[in-house]
Each structure stands twice: as structure tokens, then as C-alpha cells.
Write an enzyme that holds these catalytic residues in place. Structure first.
Site, mmCIF file in Angstrom:
data_model
loop_
_atom_site.group_PDB
_atom_site.id
_atom_site.type_symbol
_atom_site.label_atom_id
_atom_site.label_comp_id
_atom_site.label_asym_id
_atom_site.label_seq_id
_atom_site.Cartn_x
_atom_site.Cartn_y
_atom_site.Cartn_z
ATOM 1 N N CYS A 110 0.986 -1.187 0.064
ATOM 2 C CA CYS A 110 -0.008 0.045 0.043
ATOM 3 C C CYS A 110 0.815 1.450 -0.227
ATOM 4 O O CYS A 110 1.845 1.313 0.635
ATOM 5 C CB CYS A 110 -0.854 -0.207 1.326
ATOM 6 S SG CYS A 110 -2.031 1.526 1.439
ATOM 7 N N HIS A 153 -9.175 -3.854 -2.613
ATOM 8 C CA HIS A 153 -8.289 -3.034 -1.658
ATOM 9 C C HIS A 153 -8.502 -1.491 -1.443
ATOM 10 O O HIS A 153 -8.532 -0.774 -0.410
ATOM 11 C CB HIS A 153 -6.739 -3.297 -2.322
ATOM 12 C CG HIS A 153 -5.680 -2.525 -1.614
ATOM 13 N ND1 HIS A 153 -4.650 -3.043 -0.887
ATOM 14 C CD2 HIS A 153 -5.579 -1.199 -1.243
ATOM 15 C CE1 HIS A 153 -3.761 -2.341 -0.340
ATOM 16 N NE2 HIS A 153 -4.265 -1.130 -0.495
ATOM 17 N N GLU A 154 -9.010 -1.001 -2.786
ATOM 18 C CA GLU A 154 -8.915 0.568 -2.773
ATOM 19 C C GLU A 154 -10.613 0.700 -2.195
ATOM 20 O O GLU A 154 -10.665 1.841 -1.364
ATOM 21 C CB GLU A 154 -8.994 0.989 -4.152
ATOM 22 C CG GLU A 154 -7.584 0.729 -5.002
ATOM 23 C CD GLU A 154 -6.543 1.153 -4.018
ATOM 24 O OE1 GLU A 154 -6.895 2.412 -3.301
ATOM 25 O OE2 GLU A 154 -5.412 0.948 -4.166
ATOM 26 N N HIS A 157 -10.348 1.135 1.605
ATOM 27 C CA HIS A 157 -9.787 2.280 2.161
ATOM 28 C C HIS A 157 -10.909 3.521 2.335
ATOM 29 O O HIS A 157 -10.936 4.023 3.192
ATOM 30 C CB HIS A 157 -8.681 3.054 0.829
ATOM 31 C CG HIS A 157 -7.441 2.543 1.179
ATOM 32 N ND1 HIS A 157 -6.823 2.700 2.257
ATOM 33 C CD2 HIS A 157 -6.558 2.006 0.335
ATOM 34 C CE1 HIS A 157 -5.396 2.201 2.089
ATOM 35 N NE2 HIS A 157 -5.444 1.914 0.936
#
Length: 183
Positions: A110, A153-154, A157
Site C-alpha cells: 500500500c 483494496h481501494e 480504504h
């Protein structure tokens, strides 16, 4: 132009907040930041530009990584057949996901984490995403394999979740049966 100095690192409160949805029409600042996020990813994958500006290579970035707690992200990633997935997505949501799971053989990294975190991050192998482009046009996108891992993954966030939250704490190298491993 965004640089590594613009990216907040783990421990910053924006990385643990649930981001708020953007409203349309987008502000000029939201459009500009989305474009700059995509430009950062493209530049970070260009060896010459990455070296010149000290950029770490990235395939995805979310607004909270820039201390902006709004629901948008950018990805610029190729799949195993070299198909390019290059988007700025506003208010993305996972509409559906596969039962089949996948992970990266070397774990995940990351831009907001300056250390190696060993362990498998098991995610859905396929996802369908509902989102909007900068003009408010609805999009329905399907991702499989590596791009599916990146988009999840994004989106994490945007929900205040870091990739290492998914790693098995007792046994980071534990891999459930029937997980497809990429990389």
C-alpha cells in the site's frame, strides 16, 4: 502533480474513517483530484518519471490516502491478458462478488504503508462494481483476478479498512483451501 509527499501514512486518522459519498455535480476540486490521482498512478508506473519524482509504483489510490474522506478512487492496472483497467470511480459499491477467493502470492502492499506486512490477504476473485464517472454517469464494471483484488483494496480504504486487517493474525501464512493465488 501529486507526489509521495501528498500521501498520508498509516496512523493518519483519515485512513480509518468511513468516507462520505460525493454529490453530483462534482466540485471542480473533486474532479481535479480524481484526475490527479489517476495521473499519479500512470506516472508511478513510468520508470523514468517514478525515479525523477521519487514515486513508489502503484496500481490504485483512494481519496482517504490524500486525507480527503470522500468516496472516490483511481486504478490503473493490467490483468494477466494485459487488458488495462484505468478508471476514476466515484461512490463505488460492490454489487456482487464471487464465492471463489483469490490472493496475491507475495501479499499486498500500500502506498500508505512504508513497511512490508507479510501474510495472505484473501479476497473475492471476481466482483461487480456500481460506480459513477466524474460526470455522474452510472457505471457497472466487472473485475476478475488481479484487478478485482486491486479494486477491493481501494474500496476498503473508503471504509476505513487497511489490507492487513484481513491477514490471519495467528498465522499470516495460512491459506484457506481452494484459494486461487496470483503472482
Amino acid at each position: 502533480m501529486l507526489t509521495m509527499d501528498d500521501i498520508v501514512r498509516e496512523g493518519h486518522p483519515a485512513l480509518r474513517e468511513v468516507a462520505t459519498e460525493v454529490t453530483f455535480p462534482l466540485s471542480d476540486e473533486e474532479k481535479k483530484l480524481g484526475r490527479e490521482m489517476l495521473e499519479f498512478l500512470i506516472n508511478s508506473q513510468d520508470e523514468e518519471l517514478a525515479e525523477k519524482y521519487g514515486l513508489r509504483g502503484g496500481v490504485g489510490i483512494a481519496a482517504p490516502q490524500l486525507a480527503v474522506t470522500k468516496r472516490f478512487l483511481a486504478i490503473h492496472v493490467h490483468d494477466e491478458k494485459d487488458r488495462l483497467y484505468s478508471y476514476v470511480l466515484y461512490n463505488p459499491k460492490i454489487r456482487s462478488h464471487s464465492v471463489q477467493q483469490a490472493c496475491l502470492s507475495g501479499g499486498e502492499g500500500c502506498l500508505s504503508v512504508d513497511r512490508e506486512v507479510p501474510g495472505y490477504v484473501v479476497r473475492s476473485e471476481r466482483v461487480t462494481i456500481d460506480a459513477f464517472d466524474e460526470n455522474g454517469t452510472p457505471l457497472k464494471l466487472r473485475f476478475k483476478g488481479y484487478p478485482a483484488i486491486v479494486i477491493q483494496h481501494e474500496i476498503d480504504h473508503l471504509n476505513g479498512i487497511m489490507f492487513y486487517d484481513h491477514i490471519n493474525k495467528e498465522n499470516p501464512s495460512y491459506l484457506p483451501p481452494d484459494v486461487d493465488v496470483f503472482g
